[in-house]
Scaffold this motif. Sequence first.
Motif, short mmCIF file in Angstrom:
data_model
loop_
_atom_site.label_atom_id
_atom_site.label_comp_id
_atom_site.label_asym_id
_atom_site.label_seq_id
_atom_site.Cartn_x
_atom_site.Cartn_y
_atom_site.Cartn_z
N ARG A 185 0.85 -1.18 0.00
CA ARG A 185 0.00 0.00 0.00
C ARG A 185 0.89 1.23 0.00
NH1 ARG A 185 -4.58 2.44 4.12
NH2 ARG A 185 -2.73 2.93 5.38
N LEU A 186 0.75 2.01 -1.05
CA LEU A 186 1.48 3.27 -1.15
C LEU A 186 0.63 4.38 -0.55
CD1 LEU A 186 2.85 3.05 -4.81
CD2 LEU A 186 3.82 2.11 -2.70
N SER A 187 1.33 5.32 0.06
CA SER A 187 0.67 6.51 0.60
C SER A 187 1.29 7.75 -0.02
CB SER A 187 0.84 6.58 2.12
OG SER A 187 0.25 5.47 2.75
N CYS A 188 0.48 8.77 -0.13
CA CYS A 188 0.95 10.06 -0.64
C CYS A 188 0.41 11.13 0.29
CB CYS A 188 0.48 10.28 -2.06
SG CYS A 188 0.88 11.91 -2.73
N ALA A 189 1.30 11.70 1.08
CA ALA A 189 0.90 12.75 2.02
C ALA A 189 1.04 14.10 1.36
CB ALA A 189 1.76 12.68 3.26
N ALA A 190 -0.01 14.89 1.48
CA ALA A 190 -0.03 16.20 0.83
C ALA A 190 -0.06 17.31 1.86
CB ALA A 190 -1.25 16.31 -0.07
N SER A 191 0.59 18.37 1.55
CA SER A 191 0.49 19.59 2.35
C SER A 191 -0.03 20.70 1.47
CB SER A 191 1.85 19.97 2.94
OG SER A 191 2.79 20.19 1.90
N ALA B 102 -9.31 14.11 5.50
CA ALA B 102 -9.01 14.54 6.86
C ALA B 102 -7.53 14.37 7.18
CB ALA B 102 -9.85 13.75 7.86
N LYS B 103 -6.89 13.42 6.51
CA LYS B 103 -5.46 13.16 6.71
C LYS B 103 -4.61 13.69 5.57
CE LYS B 103 -6.17 8.98 9.47
NZ LYS B 103 -5.86 7.53 9.59
N ASN B 104 -5.24 14.34 4.60
CA ASN B 104 -4.51 14.86 3.44
C ASN B 104 -3.66 13.78 2.78
OD1 ASN B 104 -5.61 17.35 3.85
ND2 ASN B 104 -3.68 18.43 4.12
#
Length: 124
Positions: free
Chosen positions: A19-25, A75-77
């Motif tokens: 599972r890949l995640s991509c966190a955004a700001s 909610a977690k971007n």
Amino acid sequence: QVQLVESGGGLVQAGGSLRLSCAASGRTFSSNAMAWFRQAPGEEREFLAVINWSGGSTYYADSLKGRFTISRDNAKNTVYLQMNSLKPEDTAVYYCAASPRPNSRTSQYDYDYWGQGTQVTVFS
């Protein structure tokens, strides 16, 4: 402006999952369409999946044949790519991308913001 950071790549045996995640700001994340692409050495960047701003609409490359699932948690971007039944030909650098245009689909030129990529290597 949206900044993207991918994680979750690695080395996995054929048939396994990642599972890949991509966190955004950036305050505009929740209004962006988000997509996943990949690029193998010597190959063009390939579209995999896109999800609209609310998560209510998704679109996939036909070649994936249901093995990958894109999702997002505003909610977690964060946007995710669940990859199952991995094959050696899935080996590539995986990128997430963001677009403020709601009709963005398969072209990399639709997307304004890109992460740095995360390597996925599938061995047999």
